[in-house]
Design a protein around this motif. Structure first.
Motif, PDB file in Angstrom:
ATOM      1  N   ASP A  74     -22.247 -25.067 -48.147  1.00 23.81           N
ATOM      2  CA  ASP A  74     -22.591 -23.810 -47.481  1.00 23.81           C
ATOM      3  C   ASP A  74     -21.384 -22.887 -47.541  1.00 23.81           C
ATOM      4  O   ASP A  74     -20.285 -23.267 -47.097  1.00 23.81           O
ATOM      5  CB  ASP A  74     -22.965 -24.058 -46.021  1.00 23.81           C
ATOM      6  N   VAL A  75     -21.608 -21.690 -48.050  1.00 24.87           N
ATOM      7  CA  VAL A  75     -20.541 -20.716 -48.238  1.00 24.87           C
ATOM      8  C   VAL A  75     -20.939 -19.408 -47.573  1.00 24.87           C
ATOM      9  O   VAL A  75     -22.099 -18.983 -47.683  1.00 24.87           O
ATOM     10  CB  VAL A  75     -20.271 -20.476 -49.748  1.00 24.87           C
ATOM     11  N   VAL A  76     -20.005 -18.777 -46.880  1.00 31.72           N
ATOM     12  CA  VAL A  76     -20.212 -17.414 -46.404  1.00 31.72           C
ATOM     13  C   VAL A  76     -19.241 -16.506 -47.139  1.00 31.72           C
ATOM     14  O   VAL A  76     -18.122 -16.915 -47.479  1.00 31.72           O
ATOM     15  CB  VAL A  76     -20.027 -17.285 -44.874  1.00 31.72           C
ATOM     16  N   LEU A  77     -19.687 -15.295 -47.400  1.00 28.81           N
ATOM     17  CA  LEU A  77     -18.855 -14.323 -48.119  1.00 28.81           C
ATOM     18  C   LEU A  77     -18.165 -13.454 -47.088  1.00 28.81           C
ATOM     19  O   LEU A  77     -18.730 -12.493 -46.571  1.00 28.81           O
ATOM     20  CB  LEU A  77     -19.726 -13.504 -49.072  1.00 28.81           C
ATOM     21  N   GLY A  78     -16.938 -13.801 -46.762  1.00 33.06           N
ATOM     22  CA  GLY A  78     -16.167 -13.098 -45.758  1.00 33.06           C
ATOM     23  C   GLY A  78     -15.384 -11.943 -46.328  1.00 33.06           C
ATOM     24  O   GLY A  78     -15.385 -11.705 -47.549  1.00 33.06           O
ATOM     25  N   PRO A  79     -14.689 -11.202 -45.491  1.00 35.62           N
ATOM     26  CA  PRO A  79     -13.921 -10.041 -45.962  1.00 35.62           C
ATOM     27  C   PRO A  79     -12.798 -10.405 -46.914  1.00 35.62           C
ATOM     28  O   PRO A  79     -12.353  -9.566 -47.708  1.00 35.62           O
ATOM     29  CB  PRO A  79     -13.386  -9.430 -44.660  1.00 35.62           C
ATOM     30  N   LYS A 125     -26.036 -21.231 -50.280  1.00 36.67           N
ATOM     31  CA  LYS A 125     -26.057 -22.692 -50.374  1.00 36.67           C
ATOM     32  C   LYS A 125     -26.009 -23.054 -51.850  1.00 36.67           C
ATOM     33  O   LYS A 125     -26.872 -22.626 -52.624  1.00 36.67           O
ATOM     34  CB  LYS A 125     -27.326 -23.254 -49.733  1.00 36.67           C
ATOM     35  N   VAL A 126     -24.994 -23.809 -52.236  1.00 40.84           N
ATOM     36  CA  VAL A 126     -24.854 -24.242 -53.624  1.00 40.84           C
ATOM     37  C   VAL A 126     -25.143 -25.737 -53.683  1.00 40.84           C
ATOM     38  O   VAL A 126     -24.549 -26.527 -52.944  1.00 40.84           O
ATOM     39  CB  VAL A 126     -23.443 -23.949 -54.167  1.00 40.84           C
ATOM     40  N   TYR A 127     -26.081 -26.100 -54.547  1.00 39.73           N
ATOM     41  CA  TYR A 127     -26.436 -27.500 -54.741  1.00 39.73           C
ATOM     42  C   TYR A 127     -25.835 -28.002 -56.040  1.00 39.73           C
ATOM     43  O   TYR A 127     -25.869 -27.302 -57.064  1.00 39.73           O
ATOM     44  CB  TYR A 127     -27.952 -27.672 -54.816  1.00 39.73           C
ATOM     45  N   CYS A 128     -25.324 -29.227 -56.017  1.00 44.92           N
ATOM     46  CA  CYS A 128     -24.857 -29.863 -57.247  1.00 44.92           C
ATOM     47  C   CYS A 128     -25.706 -31.101 -57.493  1.00 44.92           C
ATOM     48  O   CYS A 128     -25.798 -31.991 -56.641  1.00 44.92           O
ATOM     49  CB  CYS A 128     -23.394 -30.270 -57.147  1.00 44.92           C
ATOM     50  N   VAL A 129     -26.348 -31.154 -58.646  1.00 39.83           N
ATOM     51  CA  VAL A 129     -27.157 -32.305 -59.033  1.00 39.83           C
ATOM     52  C   VAL A 129     -27.022 -32.488 -60.536  1.00 39.83           C
ATOM     53  O   VAL A 129     -27.139 -31.539 -61.300  1.00 39.83           O
ATOM     54  CB  VAL A 129     -28.643 -32.125 -58.627  1.00 39.83           C
ATOM     55  N   GLY A 130     -26.733 -33.710 -60.943  1.00 36.30           N
ATOM     56  CA  GLY A 130     -26.573 -33.985 -62.362  1.00 36.30           C
ATOM     57  C   GLY A 130     -25.461 -33.184 -63.006  1.00 36.30           C
ATOM     58  O   GLY A 130     -25.516 -32.870 -64.195  1.00 36.30           O
ATOM     59  N   GLY A 131     -24.441 -32.839 -62.223  1.00 40.93           N
ATOM     60  CA  GLY A 131     -23.321 -32.096 -62.765  1.00 40.93           C
ATOM     61  C   GLY A 131     -23.553 -30.607 -62.887  1.00 40.93           C
ATOM     62  O   GLY A 131     -22.677 -29.882 -63.356  1.00 40.93           O
ATOM     63  N   ALA A 188     -17.409 -24.485 -55.490  1.00 38.06           N
ATOM     64  CA  ALA A 188     -18.381 -25.562 -55.322  1.00 38.06           C
ATOM     65  C   ALA A 188     -18.035 -26.762 -56.196  1.00 38.06           C
ATOM     66  O   ALA A 188     -18.170 -27.917 -55.772  1.00 38.06           O
ATOM     67  CB  ALA A 188     -19.781 -25.052 -55.653  1.00 38.06           C
ATOM     68  N   ALA A 189     -17.605 -26.516 -57.416  1.00 41.99           N
ATOM     69  CA  ALA A 189     -17.206 -27.618 -58.290  1.00 41.99           C
ATOM     70  C   ALA A 189     -15.975 -28.325 -57.737  1.00 41.99           C
ATOM     71  O   ALA A 189     -15.871 -29.558 -57.788  1.00 41.99           O
ATOM     72  CB  ALA A 189     -16.928 -27.085 -59.697  1.00 41.99           C
ATOM     73  N   ARG A 190     -15.065 -27.547 -57.181  1.00 39.71           N
ATOM     74  CA  ARG A 190     -13.858 -28.122 -56.588  1.00 39.71           C
ATOM     75  C   ARG A 190     -14.200 -29.001 -55.386  1.00 39.71           C
ATOM     76  O   ARG A 190     -13.574 -30.035 -55.151  1.00 39.71           O
ATOM     77  CB  ARG A 190     -12.924 -26.985 -56.175  1.00 39.71           C
ATOM     78  N   PRO A 246     -14.979 -15.891 -50.457  1.00 34.48           N
ATOM     79  CA  PRO A 246     -15.857 -16.984 -50.040  1.00 34.48           C
ATOM     80  C   PRO A 246     -15.135 -18.000 -49.162  1.00 34.48           C
ATOM     81  O   PRO A 246     -13.962 -18.319 -49.403  1.00 34.48           O
ATOM     82  CB  PRO A 246     -16.298 -17.618 -51.364  1.00 34.48           C
ATOM     83  N   VAL A 247     -15.845 -18.501 -48.151  1.00 34.04           N
ATOM     84  CA  VAL A 247     -15.309 -19.522 -47.245  1.00 34.04           C
ATOM     85  C   VAL A 247     -16.324 -20.654 -47.145  1.00 34.04           C
ATOM     86  O   VAL A 247     -17.521 -20.412 -46.932  1.00 34.04           O
ATOM     87  CB  VAL A 247     -15.033 -18.937 -45.843  1.00 34.04           C
ATOM     88  N   VAL A 248     -15.876 -21.880 -47.305  1.00 35.10           N
ATOM     89  CA  VAL A 248     -16.734 -23.053 -47.174  1.00 35.10           C
ATOM     90  C   VAL A 248     -16.896 -23.375 -45.692  1.00 35.10           C
ATOM     91  O   VAL A 248     -15.906 -23.588 -44.980  1.00 35.10           O
ATOM     92  CB  VAL A 248     -16.128 -24.268 -47.910  1.00 35.10           C
ATOM     93  N   VAL A 249     -18.138 -23.418 -45.211  1.00 36.42           N
ATOM     94  CA  VAL A 249     -18.375 -23.707 -43.796  1.00 36.42           C
ATOM     95  C   VAL A 249     -19.067 -25.046 -43.570  1.00 36.42           C
ATOM     96  O   VAL A 249     -19.148 -25.502 -42.434  1.00 36.42           O
ATOM     97  CB  VAL A 249     -19.173 -22.572 -43.119  1.00 36.42           C
ATOM     98  N   ASP A 250     -19.563 -25.683 -44.633  1.00 40.06           N
ATOM     99  CA  ASP A 250     -20.160 -27.005 -44.466  1.00 40.06           C
ATOM    100  C   ASP A 250     -20.332 -27.653 -45.829  1.00 40.06           C
ATOM    101  O   ASP A 250     -20.499 -26.958 -46.845  1.00 40.06           O
ATOM    102  CB  ASP A 250     -21.514 -26.919 -43.761  1.00 40.06           C
ATOM    103  N   VAL A 251     -20.292 -28.986 -45.841  1.00 40.14           N
ATOM    104  CA  VAL A 251     -20.541 -29.782 -47.047  1.00 40.14           C
ATOM    105  C   VAL A 251     -21.498 -30.894 -46.654  1.00 40.14           C
ATOM    106  O   VAL A 251     -21.302 -31.564 -45.639  1.00 40.14           O
ATOM    107  CB  VAL A 251     -19.235 -30.381 -47.618  1.00 40.14           C
ATOM    108  N   ASN A 252     -22.555 -31.096 -47.448  1.00 41.57           N
ATOM    109  CA  ASN A 252     -23.572 -32.103 -47.146  1.00 41.57           C
ATOM    110  C   ASN A 252     -23.741 -33.049 -48.325  1.00 41.57           C
ATOM    111  O   ASN A 252     -23.869 -32.601 -49.464  1.00 41.57           O
ATOM    112  CB  ASN A 252     -24.932 -31.465 -46.860  1.00 41.57           C
TER     113      ASN A 252
END
Length: 304
Positions: free
Chosen positions: A230-235, A177-183, A215-217, A238-244
Protein backbone atom coordinates in the motif's frame (compact mmCIF):
# COMPACT_ATOMS: atom_id res chain seq x y z
CA UNK A 1 2.60 -31.87 -6.98
CA UNK A 2 1.09 -32.12 -3.51
CA UNK A 3 0.40 -28.86 -1.68
CA UNK A 4 -1.00 -27.93 1.72
CA UNK A 5 -3.00 -24.70 2.06
CA UNK A 6 -3.51 -23.28 5.56
CA UNK A 7 -6.79 -21.34 5.39
CA UNK A 8 -8.37 -19.52 8.33
CA UNK A 9 -12.16 -19.46 8.73
CA UNK A 10 -12.17 -15.81 7.58
CA UNK A 11 -11.05 -16.93 4.10
CA UNK A 12 -12.83 -20.28 3.95
CA UNK A 13 -15.21 -19.12 1.19
CA UNK A 14 -13.06 -16.32 -0.23
CA UNK A 15 -12.15 -16.31 -3.91
CA UNK A 16 -8.53 -16.01 -2.90
CA UNK A 17 -7.46 -18.75 -2.19
CA UNK A 18 -10.45 -20.96 -3.17
CA UNK A 19 -10.13 -20.14 -6.88
CA UNK A 20 -6.40 -20.86 -6.68
CA UNK A 21 -7.14 -24.26 -5.17
CA UNK A 22 -9.68 -24.94 -7.94
CA UNK A 23 -7.12 -24.04 -10.58
CA UNK A 24 -4.42 -26.23 -9.08
CA UNK A 25 -6.73 -29.23 -8.81
CA UNK A 26 -7.91 -28.70 -12.39
CA UNK A 27 -4.29 -28.98 -13.47
CA UNK A 28 -4.02 -32.34 -11.73
CA UNK A 29 -2.28 -31.31 -8.51
CA UNK A 30 -3.27 -32.54 -5.05
CA UNK A 31 -4.25 -29.81 -2.57
CA UNK A 32 -4.90 -30.53 1.12
CA UNK A 33 -6.62 -27.75 3.04
CA UNK A 34 -6.12 -27.30 6.78
CA UNK A 35 -8.13 -24.84 8.85
CA UNK A 36 -5.78 -23.92 11.74
CA UNK A 37 -8.46 -21.97 13.59
CA UNK A 38 -11.08 -24.70 13.39
CA UNK A 39 -9.18 -27.94 13.82
CA UNK A 40 -7.29 -29.78 16.54
CA UNK A 41 -3.78 -29.99 15.14
CA UNK A 42 -1.48 -32.87 16.01
CA UNK A 43 1.58 -30.67 15.49
CA UNK A 44 4.30 -33.29 15.64
CA UNK A 45 2.58 -35.70 13.27
CA UNK A 46 1.67 -32.98 10.77
CA UNK A 47 5.22 -31.66 10.63
CA UNK A 48 6.90 -35.06 10.58
CA UNK A 49 4.75 -36.29 7.70
CA UNK A 50 6.74 -34.24 5.16
CA UNK A 51 4.56 -35.35 2.26
CA UNK A 52 3.86 -31.93 0.72
CA UNK A 53 5.98 -30.13 -1.84
CA UNK A 54 5.01 -26.77 -0.33
CA UNK A 55 2.84 -25.22 2.36
CA UNK A 56 0.86 -22.08 1.53
CA UNK A 57 -0.53 -19.66 4.13
CA UNK A 58 -3.71 -17.60 3.71
CA UNK A 59 -4.69 -16.52 7.20
CA UNK A 60 -5.50 -13.44 9.23
CA UNK A 61 -2.72 -11.72 11.13
CA UNK A 62 -2.45 -13.11 14.63
CA UNK A 63 -4.10 -16.38 13.66
CA UNK A 64 -2.60 -19.80 14.46
CA UNK A 65 -1.74 -20.59 10.86
CA UNK A 66 1.63 -18.86 10.94
CA UNK A 67 2.75 -21.02 13.86
CA UNK A 68 2.00 -24.15 11.84
CA UNK A 69 3.75 -22.72 8.79
CA UNK A 70 6.81 -21.92 10.88
CA UNK A 71 6.77 -25.45 12.25
CA UNK A 72 6.77 -26.81 8.69
CA UNK A 73 9.61 -24.47 7.74
CA UNK A 74 11.65 -25.56 10.77
CA UNK A 75 11.32 -29.15 9.53
CA UNK A 76 12.83 -28.12 6.19
CA UNK A 77 9.64 -27.85 4.15
CA UNK A 78 9.08 -25.21 1.48
CA UNK A 79 6.65 -22.48 2.49
CA UNK A 80 4.90 -19.78 0.45
CA UNK A 81 5.83 -17.11 1.37
CA UNK A 82 8.95 -17.80 3.42
CA UNK A 83 7.75 -18.15 7.03
CA UNK A 84 10.35 -15.74 8.43
CA UNK A 85 9.43 -13.17 5.80
CA UNK A 86 5.75 -13.40 6.73
CA UNK A 87 6.56 -12.83 10.39
CA UNK A 88 8.63 -9.81 9.35
CA UNK A 89 5.66 -8.04 7.74
CA UNK A 90 2.78 -9.23 9.92
CA UNK A 91 4.33 -7.51 12.91
CA UNK A 92 3.95 -3.94 11.65
CA UNK A 93 6.32 -2.55 14.28
CA UNK A 94 9.00 -4.98 13.14
CA UNK A 95 8.20 -4.30 9.48
CA UNK A 96 8.67 -0.56 10.02
CA UNK A 97 12.04 -1.08 11.69
CA UNK A 98 13.24 -3.43 8.95
CA UNK A 99 12.00 -1.23 6.12
CA UNK A 100 13.37 2.05 7.47
CA UNK A 101 16.76 0.47 8.17
CA UNK A 102 16.91 -0.76 4.57
CA UNK A 103 16.02 2.58 3.03
CA UNK A 104 12.34 2.05 2.19
CA UNK A 105 10.18 5.20 2.35
CA UNK A 106 8.12 4.38 5.45
CA UNK A 107 6.84 6.95 7.94
CA UNK A 108 8.57 7.28 11.33
CA UNK A 109 6.89 4.70 13.57
CA UNK A 110 6.17 4.55 17.30
CA UNK A 111 5.11 1.34 19.07
CA UNK A 112 3.42 0.90 22.43
CA UNK A 113 2.16 -2.11 24.35
CA UNK A 114 -0.55 0.04 26.00
CA UNK A 115 -2.49 2.86 24.30
CA UNK A 116 -1.92 5.36 27.10
CA UNK A 117 1.81 5.25 26.34
CA UNK A 118 1.13 6.88 22.96
CA UNK A 119 0.47 10.10 24.90
CA UNK A 120 4.25 10.58 25.00
CA UNK A 121 4.34 11.24 21.23
CA UNK A 122 5.06 14.96 20.65
CA UNK A 123 2.09 17.09 19.56
CA UNK A 124 4.13 18.14 16.52
CA UNK A 125 3.71 14.63 15.09
CA UNK A 126 -0.09 14.91 14.82
CA UNK A 127 -2.28 13.96 13.07
CA UNK A 128 -1.38 10.34 13.68
CA UNK A 129 -2.42 7.08 12.07
CA UNK A 130 -2.88 4.51 14.85
CA UNK A 131 -3.46 0.80 14.23
CA UNK A 132 -2.76 -2.63 15.76
CA UNK A 133 0.70 -4.00 15.08
CA UNK A 134 -0.90 -7.29 14.02
CA UNK A 135 -3.89 -5.78 12.19
CA UNK A 136 -5.14 -6.82 8.78
CA UNK A 137 -7.91 -6.01 6.29
CA UNK A 138 -8.09 -2.39 7.48
CA UNK A 139 -9.17 -3.40 10.99
CA UNK A 140 -9.04 -0.72 13.70
CA UNK A 141 -7.14 1.89 11.66
CA UNK A 142 -7.71 5.39 13.02
CA UNK A 143 -6.76 8.89 11.95
CA UNK A 144 -6.20 10.75 15.22
CA UNK A 145 -6.15 14.54 14.86
CA UNK A 146 -4.89 15.59 18.30
CA UNK A 147 -3.53 14.41 21.68
CA UNK A 148 -6.94 15.11 23.25
CA UNK A 149 -8.65 12.83 20.77
CA UNK A 150 -6.07 10.11 21.43
CA UNK A 151 -6.72 10.33 25.16
CA UNK A 152 -10.45 9.85 24.54
CA UNK A 153 -9.75 6.76 22.43
CA UNK A 154 -7.70 4.89 25.06
CA UNK A 155 -10.61 2.63 26.17
CA UNK A 156 -11.40 1.81 22.54
CA UNK A 157 -7.78 0.88 21.81
CA UNK A 158 -7.20 -1.04 25.03
CA UNK A 159 -8.06 -4.44 23.58
CA UNK A 160 -5.92 -4.19 20.45
CA UNK A 161 -2.59 -5.36 21.90
CA UNK A 162 0.59 -3.77 20.58
CA UNK A 163 -0.15 -0.57 18.68
CA UNK A 164 1.82 1.46 16.20
CA UNK A 165 1.45 5.15 15.45
CA UNK A 166 2.79 7.04 12.44
CA UNK A 167 2.52 10.69 11.43
CA UNK A 168 -0.18 11.03 8.79
CA UNK A 169 1.17 11.59 5.28
CA UNK A 170 -0.91 14.25 3.53
CA UNK A 171 -2.44 12.74 0.39
CA UNK A 172 -5.50 12.77 -1.87
CA UNK A 173 -7.33 10.04 0.07
CA UNK A 174 -6.55 7.48 -2.63
CA UNK A 175 -4.23 4.55 -1.91
CA UNK A 176 -2.21 2.83 -4.61
CA UNK A 177 -2.07 -0.92 -4.06
CA UNK A 178 0.70 -2.74 -5.92
CA UNK A 179 0.48 -6.52 -6.20
CA UNK A 180 3.44 -8.75 -6.98
CA UNK A 181 2.70 -12.20 -8.38
CA UNK A 182 4.98 -14.37 -10.46
CA UNK A 183 7.60 -11.65 -10.45
CA UNK A 184 5.32 -9.10 -12.10
CA UNK A 185 3.75 -5.95 -10.67
CA UNK A 186 0.17 -4.72 -11.04
CA UNK A 187 -1.17 -1.44 -9.63
CA UNK A 188 -4.68 -0.53 -8.53
CA UNK A 189 -6.10 2.50 -6.78
CA UNK A 190 -8.84 2.59 -4.16
CA UNK A 191 -10.23 4.78 -1.41
CA UNK A 192 -8.13 4.97 1.71
CA UNK A 193 -9.74 3.48 4.84
CA UNK A 194 -8.87 6.80 6.45
CA UNK A 195 -11.09 8.63 3.97
CA UNK A 196 -14.31 6.59 3.65
CA UNK A 197 -16.13 9.66 2.32
CA UNK A 198 -14.28 9.41 -0.99
CA UNK A 199 -16.15 7.65 -3.77
CA UNK A 200 -13.62 6.12 -6.14
CA UNK A 201 -14.11 2.62 -7.56
CA UNK A 202 -11.18 0.25 -7.24
CA UNK A 203 -9.52 -0.09 -10.63
CA UNK A 204 -6.29 -0.94 -12.41
CA UNK A 205 -4.02 2.05 -12.98
CA UNK A 206 -0.70 2.57 -14.75
CA UNK A 207 2.32 1.87 -12.57
CA UNK A 208 4.89 4.65 -12.48
CA UNK A 209 8.57 3.75 -12.61
CA UNK A 210 9.12 5.28 -9.18
CA UNK A 211 6.38 3.27 -7.45
CA UNK A 212 7.38 0.11 -9.36
CA UNK A 213 10.96 0.43 -8.12
CA UNK A 214 9.75 0.84 -4.53
CA UNK A 215 7.40 -2.14 -4.79
CA UNK A 216 10.13 -4.35 -6.23
CA UNK A 217 12.47 -3.22 -3.47
CA UNK A 218 9.85 -4.21 -0.86
CA UNK A 219 9.99 -7.81 -2.08
CA UNK A 220 13.77 -7.86 -1.87
CA UNK A 221 13.90 -6.22 1.58
CA UNK A 222 11.36 -8.53 3.20
CA UNK A 223 12.06 -11.65 1.14
CA UNK A 224 8.51 -11.96 -0.22
CA UNK A 225 7.32 -13.48 -3.50
CA UNK A 226 3.53 -13.08 -3.33
CA UNK A 227 2.70 -9.76 -1.71
CA UNK A 228 0.92 -6.43 -1.82
CA UNK A 229 2.21 -2.94 -1.02
CA UNK A 230 0.00 0.00 0.00
CA UNK A 231 1.46 3.31 -1.14
CA UNK A 232 0.26 6.87 -0.66
CA UNK A 233 1.51 9.69 -2.86
CA UNK A 234 2.61 12.33 -0.38
CA UNK A 235 4.02 15.81 -0.96
CA UNK A 236 7.57 14.42 -0.87
CA UNK A 237 6.89 11.36 -3.02
CA UNK A 238 5.54 7.83 -2.56
CA UNK A 239 5.38 6.44 0.99
CA UNK A 240 4.86 2.78 1.90
CA UNK A 241 2.13 2.49 4.54
CA UNK A 242 1.55 -1.28 4.60
CA UNK A 243 2.91 -4.58 3.26
CA UNK A 244 0.78 -7.74 3.05
CA UNK A 245 1.79 -11.32 2.38
CA UNK A 246 -0.62 -13.21 0.09
CA UNK A 247 -3.16 -10.38 -0.45
CA UNK A 248 -6.43 -10.51 -2.42
CA UNK A 249 -4.88 -9.70 -5.82
CA UNK A 250 -8.09 -7.91 -6.77
CA UNK A 251 -8.07 -6.43 -10.28
CA UNK A 252 -5.07 -8.56 -11.32
CA UNK A 253 -5.98 -10.21 -14.63
CA UNK A 254 -6.41 -13.99 -14.35
CA UNK A 255 -5.32 -13.67 -10.72
CA UNK A 256 -6.14 -17.25 -9.70
CA UNK A 257 -4.14 -18.73 -12.57
CA UNK A 258 -1.20 -16.38 -12.00
CA UNK A 259 -1.08 -17.10 -8.28
CA UNK A 260 -1.44 -20.84 -8.86
CA UNK A 261 1.41 -20.78 -11.35
CA UNK A 262 3.56 -18.78 -8.94
CA UNK A 263 2.87 -21.25 -6.11
CA UNK A 264 3.91 -24.16 -8.34
CA UNK A 265 7.07 -22.35 -9.37
CA UNK A 266 8.06 -21.68 -5.77
CA UNK A 267 7.26 -25.27 -4.79
CA UNK A 268 9.53 -26.54 -7.55
CA UNK A 269 12.44 -24.24 -6.74
CA UNK A 270 12.04 -24.77 -3.01
CA UNK A 271 12.55 -21.18 -1.94
CA UNK A 272 11.83 -17.49 -2.06
CA UNK A 273 13.30 -15.22 -4.69
CA UNK A 274 11.96 -12.04 -3.09
CA UNK A 275 12.45 -10.19 -6.35
CA UNK A 276 9.92 -8.54 -8.64
CA UNK A 277 10.44 -7.80 -12.30
CA UNK A 278 10.22 -4.11 -13.13
CA UNK A 279 7.79 -3.24 -15.95
CA UNK A 280 10.59 -2.50 -18.40
CA UNK A 281 12.02 -5.98 -17.89
CA UNK A 282 8.91 -8.11 -17.84
CA UNK A 283 9.13 -11.47 -19.57
CA UNK A 284 6.83 -12.48 -22.37
CA UNK A 285 3.44 -13.74 -21.16
CA UNK A 286 3.36 -17.41 -20.22
CA UNK A 287 0.72 -19.59 -21.85
CA UNK A 288 -1.57 -20.93 -19.13
CA UNK A 289 -3.23 -24.35 -19.20
CA UNK A 290 -6.78 -24.44 -20.55
CA UNK A 291 -9.43 -23.67 -17.96
CA UNK A 292 -11.72 -26.62 -17.30
CA UNK A 293 -14.66 -26.67 -14.91
CA UNK A 294 -13.73 -28.42 -11.66
CA UNK A 295 -15.32 -29.19 -8.33
CA UNK A 296 -13.84 -28.14 -5.01
CA UNK A 297 -15.04 -30.09 -1.95
CA UNK A 298 -18.01 -28.29 -0.45
CA UNK A 299 -16.25 -27.37 2.78
CA UNK A 300 -13.02 -26.34 1.07
CA UNK A 301 -12.51 -29.33 3.15
CA UNK A 302 -9.92 -31.38 4.62
CA UNK A 303 -8.44 -32.09 1.20
CA UNK A 304 -9.07 -31.19 -2.42
Amino acid sequence: MKLCFLVEEHYRHDGMPIEVIRRLTSWGHRVDVLRPGGSLLHMTEVVQAGTHDAWVLKTVSGGPGLTLLEAAASAGMTTVNDARSIRGVRDKALAAAIGRSRGLPLPPTYAAARPELLAEIPASQYPLVVKPADGSSGRAVYLVPSPDRLAAMVPELAGEGMLIAQPYVTNSGIDVKVYCVGGELYATERCSPLHPDRSVPERRVPLSAEVAAIAARVGAVYGLDLYGVDVVLGPDGPVVVDVNDFPSFRQVPDAAARVARAVLGLARTGGSSGAAVLPSARPHPVQLPAQAPVQVPAAAGESA
